[in-house]
Design a protein around this motif. Structure first.
Motif, PDB file in Angstrom:
ATOM      1  N   VAL A  25      46.689  45.359  46.339  1.00  0.00           N
ATOM      2  CA  VAL A  25      46.477  46.633  47.151  1.00  0.00           C
ATOM      3  C   VAL A  25      47.490  47.650  46.539  1.00  0.00           C
ATOM      4  CG1 VAL A  25      46.095  47.909  49.103  1.00  0.00           C
ATOM      5  CG2 VAL A  25      44.801  45.931  48.464  1.00  0.00           C
ATOM      6  N   HIS A  26      49.097  47.246  46.955  1.00  0.00           N
ATOM      7  CA  HIS A  26      50.108  48.111  46.646  1.00  0.00           C
ATOM      8  C   HIS A  26      50.089  48.236  45.309  1.00  0.00           C
ATOM      9  CE1 HIS A  26      51.635  46.542  50.960  1.00  0.00           C
ATOM     10  NE2 HIS A  26      50.669  47.680  51.070  1.00  0.00           N
ATOM     11  N   ALA A  27      49.995  47.281  44.429  1.00  0.00           N
ATOM     12  CA  ALA A  27      50.088  47.857  42.960  1.00  0.00           C
ATOM     13  C   ALA A  27      49.240  48.595  42.451  1.00  0.00           C
ATOM     14  CB  ALA A  27      49.900  46.277  42.231  1.00  0.00           C
ATOM     15  N   VAL A  28      47.984  48.449  42.912  1.00  0.00           N
ATOM     16  CA  VAL A  28      46.928  49.249  42.688  1.00  0.00           C
ATOM     17  C   VAL A  28      47.145  50.873  43.001  1.00  0.00           C
ATOM     18  CG1 VAL A  28      44.542  49.942  43.047  1.00  0.00           C
ATOM     19  CG2 VAL A  28      44.926  47.558  42.541  1.00  0.00           C
ATOM     20  N   LEU A  29      47.540  50.784  44.181  1.00  0.00           N
ATOM     21  CA  LEU A  29      48.148  52.325  44.904  1.00  0.00           C
ATOM     22  C   LEU A  29      49.272  52.874  44.258  1.00  0.00           C
ATOM     23  CD1 LEU A  29      47.450  51.546  48.848  1.00  0.00           C
ATOM     24  CD2 LEU A  29      46.238  53.079  47.412  1.00  0.00           C
ATOM     25  N   ALA A  30      50.049  51.986  43.681  1.00  0.00           N
ATOM     26  CA  ALA A  30      51.091  52.553  42.758  1.00  0.00           C
ATOM     27  C   ALA A  30      51.052  53.005  41.532  1.00  0.00           C
ATOM     28  CB  ALA A  30      52.255  51.481  42.961  1.00  0.00           C
ATOM     29  N   GLY A  31      49.715  52.824  40.949  1.00  0.00           N
ATOM     30  CA  GLY A  31      49.028  53.412  39.983  1.00  0.00           C
ATOM     31  C   GLY A  31      49.246  52.612  38.773  1.00  0.00           C
ATOM     32  N   ARG A  32      49.569  51.003  39.077  1.00  0.00           N
ATOM     33  CA  ARG A  32      49.718  50.136  37.952  1.00  0.00           C
ATOM     34  C   ARG A  32      48.306  49.461  37.682  1.00  0.00           C
ATOM     35  NH1 ARG A  32      54.463  45.685  38.303  1.00  0.00           N
ATOM     36  NH2 ARG A  32      53.585  45.465  36.189  1.00  0.00           N
ATOM     37  N   ASP A  33      47.933  49.204  36.262  1.00  0.00           N
ATOM     38  CA  ASP A  33      46.929  48.286  35.740  1.00  0.00           C
ATOM     39  C   ASP A  33      47.285  46.945  36.658  1.00  0.00           C
ATOM     40  OD1 ASP A  33      45.925  50.333  34.582  1.00  0.00           O
ATOM     41  OD2 ASP A  33      46.242  49.410  32.541  1.00  0.00           O
ATOM     42  N   THR A  34      45.942  46.337  37.019  1.00  0.00           N
ATOM     43  CA  THR A  34      46.385  45.035  37.891  1.00  0.00           C
ATOM     44  C   THR A  34      45.140  44.259  37.516  1.00  0.00           C
ATOM     45  OG1 THR A  34      46.893  46.550  39.638  1.00  0.00           O
ATOM     46  CG2 THR A  34      46.283  44.435  40.438  1.00  0.00           C
ATOM     47  N   LEU A  35      45.622  42.656  37.594  1.00  0.00           N
ATOM     48  CA  LEU A  35      44.651  41.864  37.532  1.00  0.00           C
ATOM     49  C   LEU A  35      44.898  40.732  38.466  1.00  0.00           C
ATOM     50  CD1 LEU A  35      42.661  39.830  35.954  1.00  0.00           C
ATOM     51  CD2 LEU A  35      44.487  39.099  34.445  1.00  0.00           C
ATOM     52  N   GLY A  36      43.741  40.664  39.298  1.00  0.00           N
ATOM     53  CA  GLY A  36      44.152  39.777  40.319  1.00  0.00           C
ATOM     54  C   GLY A  36      42.933  38.228  40.179  1.00  0.00           C
ATOM     55  N   ILE A  37      43.646  36.929  40.146  1.00  0.00           N
ATOM     56  CA  ILE A  37      42.882  35.815  40.213  1.00  0.00           C
ATOM     57  C   ILE A  37      42.997  35.332  41.551  1.00  0.00           C
ATOM     58  CG2 ILE A  37      42.721  33.687  38.912  1.00  0.00           C
ATOM     59  CD1 ILE A  37      44.713  36.419  37.268  1.00  0.00           C
ATOM     60  N   MET A  38      41.855  35.187  42.011  1.00  0.00           N
ATOM     61  CA  MET A  38      41.870  34.752  43.767  1.00  0.00           C
ATOM     62  C   MET A  38      40.406  33.925  43.743  1.00  0.00           C
ATOM     63  SD  MET A  38      42.465  38.461  45.411  1.00  0.00           S
ATOM     64  CE  MET A  38      42.988  37.990  46.920  1.00  0.00           C
ATOM     65  N   PRO A  39      40.502  32.781  44.412  1.00  0.00           N
ATOM     66  CA  PRO A  39      39.423  31.932  44.663  1.00  0.00           C
ATOM     67  C   PRO A  39      38.082  32.592  45.557  1.00  0.00           C
ATOM     68  CG  PRO A  39      41.102  31.267  45.959  1.00  0.00           C
ATOM     69  CD  PRO A  39      41.885  32.132  45.080  1.00  0.00           C
ATOM     70  N   THR A  40      37.063  32.203  45.023  1.00  0.00           N
ATOM     71  CA  THR A  40      35.859  32.687  45.956  1.00  0.00           C
ATOM     72  C   THR A  40      36.213  32.533  47.363  1.00  0.00           C
ATOM     73  OG1 THR A  40      34.504  31.818  44.221  1.00  0.00           O
ATOM     74  CG2 THR A  40      33.698  32.400  46.001  1.00  0.00           C
ATOM     75  N   GLY A  41      35.848  33.707  47.873  1.00  0.00           N
ATOM     76  CA  GLY A  41      36.016  33.603  49.451  1.00  0.00           C
ATOM     77  C   GLY A  41      37.498  34.371  49.805  1.00  0.00           C
ATOM     78  N   ALA A  42      38.247  34.485  48.882  1.00  0.00           N
ATOM     79  CA  ALA A  42      39.702  34.980  49.379  1.00  0.00           C
ATOM     80  C   ALA A  42      39.692  36.516  49.344  1.00  0.00           C
ATOM     81  CB  ALA A  42      40.653  34.740  48.139  1.00  0.00           C
ATOM     82  N   GLY A  43      38.713  37.200  49.433  1.00  0.00           N
ATOM     83  CA  GLY A  43      38.732  38.846  49.656  1.00  0.00           C
ATOM     84  C   GLY A  43      39.156  39.445  48.574  1.00  0.00           C
ATOM     85  N   LYS A  44      38.615  39.160  47.251  1.00  0.00           N
ATOM     86  CA  LYS A  44      38.976  39.989  45.976  1.00  0.00           C
ATOM     87  C   LYS A  44      38.453  41.393  46.358  1.00  0.00           C
ATOM     88  CE  LYS A  44      36.709  37.459  43.226  1.00  0.00           C
ATOM     89  NZ  LYS A  44      36.401  36.210  44.196  1.00  0.00           N
ATOM     90  N   SER A  45      37.342  41.560  46.920  1.00  0.00           N
ATOM     91  CA  SER A  45      36.583  42.891  46.952  1.00  0.00           C
ATOM     92  C   SER A  45      37.621  43.804  47.709  1.00  0.00           C
ATOM     93  CB  SER A  45      35.258  42.808  47.635  1.00  0.00           C
ATOM     94  OG  SER A  45      34.468  42.073  46.745  1.00  0.00           O
ATOM     95  N   LEU A  46      38.070  43.452  48.766  1.00  0.00           N
ATOM     96  CA  LEU A  46      38.918  44.361  49.614  1.00  0.00           C
ATOM     97  C   LEU A  46      40.214  44.858  48.749  1.00  0.00           C
ATOM     98  CD1 LEU A  46      39.216  42.742  52.900  1.00  0.00           C
ATOM     99  CD2 LEU A  46      38.065  44.577  52.739  1.00  0.00           C
ATOM    100  N   CYS A  47      40.644  44.233  47.716  1.00  0.00           N
ATOM    101  CA  CYS A  47      41.626  44.618  46.888  1.00  0.00           C
ATOM    102  C   CYS A  47      41.478  46.116  46.212  1.00  0.00           C
ATOM    103  CB  CYS A  47      42.189  43.671  45.950  1.00  0.00           C
ATOM    104  SG  CYS A  47      42.785  42.098  46.935  1.00  0.00           S
ATOM    105  N   TYR A  48      40.277  46.375  45.858  1.00  0.00           N
ATOM    106  CA  TYR A  48      39.953  47.549  45.275  1.00  0.00           C
ATOM    107  C   TYR A  48      39.182  48.444  46.363  1.00  0.00           C
ATOM    108  CZ  TYR A  48      35.280  45.545  44.265  1.00  0.00           C
ATOM    109  OH  TYR A  48      34.126  45.077  44.191  1.00  0.00           O
ATOM    110  N   GLN A  49      38.534  47.934  47.121  1.00  0.00           N
ATOM    111  CA  GLN A  49      37.726  48.664  47.870  1.00  0.00           C
ATOM    112  C   GLN A  49      38.667  49.732  48.809  1.00  0.00           C
ATOM    113  OE1 GLN A  49      35.393  45.869  49.981  1.00  0.00           O
ATOM    114  NE2 GLN A  49      33.623  46.062  48.299  1.00  0.00           N
ATOM    115  N   VAL A  50      39.800  48.879  49.687  1.00  0.00           N
ATOM    116  CA  VAL A  50      40.787  49.457  50.288  1.00  0.00           C
ATOM    117  C   VAL A  50      41.185  50.747  49.662  1.00  0.00           C
ATOM    118  CG1 VAL A  50      42.914  49.550  51.569  1.00  0.00           C
ATOM    119  CG2 VAL A  50      41.237  47.809  52.022  1.00  0.00           C
ATOM    120  N   PRO A  51      42.009  50.443  48.390  1.00  0.00           N
ATOM    121  CA  PRO A  51      42.568  51.513  47.601  1.00  0.00           C
ATOM    122  C   PRO A  51      41.633  52.584  47.282  1.00  0.00           C
ATOM    123  CG  PRO A  51      43.174  49.455  46.637  1.00  0.00           C
ATOM    124  CD  PRO A  51      42.096  49.445  47.664  1.00  0.00           C
ATOM    125  N   ALA A  52      40.435  52.413  47.055  1.00  0.00           N
ATOM    126  CA  ALA A  52      39.430  53.441  46.837  1.00  0.00           C
ATOM    127  C   ALA A  52      39.202  54.262  47.579  1.00  0.00           C
ATOM    128  CB  ALA A  52      38.054  52.625  46.135  1.00  0.00           C
TER     129      ALA A  52
END
Length: 620
Positions: A25-52
């Motif tokens: 989340v902080h990397a996205v908010l800082a304006g960096r291109d970001t790639l997250g590899i997280m297992p199913t159920g680890a909450g990937k969606s929040l990593c872009y929904q919160v910054p959005a």
């Protein structure tokens, strides 16, 4: 201005980020291109929904399936987040209405299928509105080296190039090897990206492999132990889906089916029956699942072995998304390997005619190697969790203490003599110009009187019946171990006939020894009905589930969209008495507290009154 932490609490009801979420989340908010590899159920969606929700402007989320988009948008609406989606099933008038609303600031997240990105109307829209971020969900679909490559994802680069200003980019996926991760970065042209792999481990999942003589009987036994729980049964072919579903219905088990051969209407209806808990068991091919965000799936059973570890882990990972204990069980047989090989060959035969032959062969070789690694998982005596994590390049303890193999008592035996008997049988068959697979070889060794044995006069071999004291299953297990050790090899082009290798020939002739770990017996598993912690009141938990079902039916949403099982468990443990205490329950945000809080608080209060200790004093 709100902070990421405040957005997380207010909209989604969580007081802290899960491992890896805050960094992404902080990397996205800082304006960096970001790639997250997280297992199913680890909450990937929040990593872009919160910054959005913190950005000025629109976030476009590229998603591969209509069901996935609709599910995400529905969940966001329940959380009070303005979101919308565009897909091919919508009439043009509805699409234009969504675009108009987004253009006038009526939504923060717009989910779009990759096919729509280069449509003239959408391109015109995207050039006019301020786009804060483009997020690529299921990003492994852009890689030809991934297990689920989708050519439509290649349109993303053209779409980004057509925009007047390049927005920040973020991409997320659950299963990606190192090669696939590198391919995603290159295909999306990510600039100096922040790349984070949070770890592939899902501690709440219990992995096990069974090798039953009858898969049908094993499945019925497993379902009987999980009566009332929600689960998915994966089969490799449409025909097997139909057979398994019909068998379950005949046995009185409420089940439904899903595969690409059904009409769109039936697929939609069956999927909704499963999502809304009207039908607890779904029997499906791998066509089902990528778009399913159902959090209360308690088990995933693979009736057949998948073609690769990526697919297996992604499908198995649909269990326990809410963090509750869940089971991932693979029912394995040697025939699964043949079926998988057939599906691999057929998929490559149906490949594009213009594909470079060298690339086509490389992809075929890759798929065969992935199948070999998947077969190793199904037959290994090592810790299953360690085997999975090692495949994805992650270090882990040699034993997790919480999988089917770690719960199995193994004995290390000197298997040299038994191995020599098997190798000798294969050798003596070859001397007659005969080559058979593991089933017939095991039948010869155990002294079977089947028709094929007498047809080929295999009962006249000197090795006939020399392992009659062993079960067929035990001999086949030994043959699998010899294949794994490279002492035997099977030829897929000759019905998986067995052949001696040089190492096998040497062992047969007395050079060397072989020691193997083989299963002796199972520990008794102690699992609770719901997999709940001791602090959770199970009776209250069941009452809250019943209330959730009523409220979900009234709202026209799946029950898990109201609250996940994990949230209900926390609620049953804490037993909040007021709105402030309710907001402290993990997974309860402002919008849901406002919409459903009073009903749940009343139910908890009623339960406490009914179970208050009797004082013995008169109420008069």
């Amino acid at each position: 201005m709100a902070t990421a932490q405040q957005i997380l609490q207010s909209y989604f009801g969580y007081d802290s980020f899960r491992p890896g979420q805050a960094e992404l989340v902080h990397a996205v908010l800082a304006g960096r291109d970001t790639l997250g590899i997280m297992p199913t159920g680890a909450g990937k969606s929040l990593c872009y929904q919160v910054p959005a929700l913190l950005f000025d402007g629109l976030t476009i989320v590229i998603s591969p399936l209509i069901s996935l988009m609709k599910d995400q948008v529905g969940a966001l609406h329940e959380a009070g987040v303005p979101a919308a989606c565009l897909h091919s099933a919508m009439p043009p008038a509805e699409m234009y209405a969504v675009l108009r609303e987004a253009e006038h600031g009526g939504c923060k997240l717009l989910y779009v299928a990759p096919e729509r990105l280069t449509a003239p109307a959408f391109l015109d829209f995207a050039r006019r509105v301020p786009i804060a971020m483009v997020t690529v969900d299921e990003a492994h679909c852009i890689s030809q080296w991934g297990q689920d490559f989708r050519p439509s994802y290649l349109k993303i680069a053209d779409f980004l190039a057509a925009l007047p200003v390049r927005p920040r980019l973020s991409a997320f996926t659950a299963t990606a090897t190192e090669a696939v991760r590198a391919d995603i970065v290159q295909a999306l042209a990510l600039r100096d990206p922040f790349v984070l792999t949070t770890g592939f481990d899902r501690p709440n999942l219990y992995f096990s492999v069974e090798r039953p003589s009858s898969k049908a009987q094993a499945l019925l036994r497993l379902l009987a132990a999980r009566a009332g729980q929600s689960g998915i049964i994966y089969c490799s072919t449409r025909r097997t889906v139909e057979e398994v579903c019909d068998m379950l219905l005949a046995k009185g088990i409420t089940a439904t089916r899903y595969h690409a051969g059904l009409s769109p209407e039936e697929r939609r209806r069956n999927q909704e029956d499963f999502l809304y808990d009207r039908t607890p068991v779904m029997v499906a091919t791998n066509a089902f699942g990528m778009g399913i965000d159902k959090s209360n799936v308690s088990f995933v059973i693979h009736y057949n072995m998948p073609k690769n570890m990526e697919s297996y882990y992604q499908e198995a990972g649909r269990a326990g998304r809410d963090g509750a204990a869940a089971d991932c069980i693979l029912l394995y047989s040697g025939q699964d390997v043949h079926t998988a090989e057939f599906l691999i060959e057929r998929s490559h035969e149906a490949g594009e005619e213009n594909t470079d032959p060298a690339l086509q062969q490389a992809l075929l070789d890759r798929d065969r190697e992935r199948l070999r690694r998947m077969t190793h998982y199904a037959t290994t005596t090592e810790c299953l969790r360690h085997t999975i994590l090692r495949y994805f390049g992650e270090d882990s303890p040699l034993s997790c203490g919480h999988c089917g193999n770690c719960d199995t008592v193994f004995e290390e035996i000197d298997a040299t003599v038994d191995a020599q008997k098997v190798l000798s049988c294969v050798y003596r068959l070859s001397k007659r110009g005969l080559h058979f697979g593991r089933v017939i070889v095991a039948a010869v060794l155990t002294g079977s009187k089947s028709e094929k044995i007498t047809q080929f006069r295999l009962d006249t071999l000197s090795t006939y019946g020399i392992m009659a004291e062993m079960t067929l299953a035990r001999v086949r297990l030994l043959i699998d171990a010899l294949l794994e050790r490279g002492l035997l090899q099977s030829d897929p082009d000759r019905y998986h006939a067995l052949f001696l290798t040089a190492a096998g020939n040497a062992l047969m002739r007395g050079h060397g020894e072989l020691r193997l770990r083989l299963p002796r017996e199972k520990k008794a598993a102690s699992r609770t009905a719901h997999g709940l912690a001791d602090t959770v009141d199970e009776v209250l938990f069941d009452r809250l589930r019943t209330l959730r079902a009523r409220l979900a039916s009234r709202a026209g949403v799946p029950p898990y969209v109201v609250f996940s099982n994990a949230t209900l468990a926390d609620m049953a443990a804490r037993q909040p008495k007021n709105r402030m205490e309710l907001l402290a329950v993990r997974g309860v945000g402002e919008a849901k507290a406002h919409r459903y809080g009073e009903d749940f608080l009343e139910e908890i209060a009623a339960y406490q009154r009914e179970n208050a200790p009797f004082s013995g004093k008169s109420t008069k």
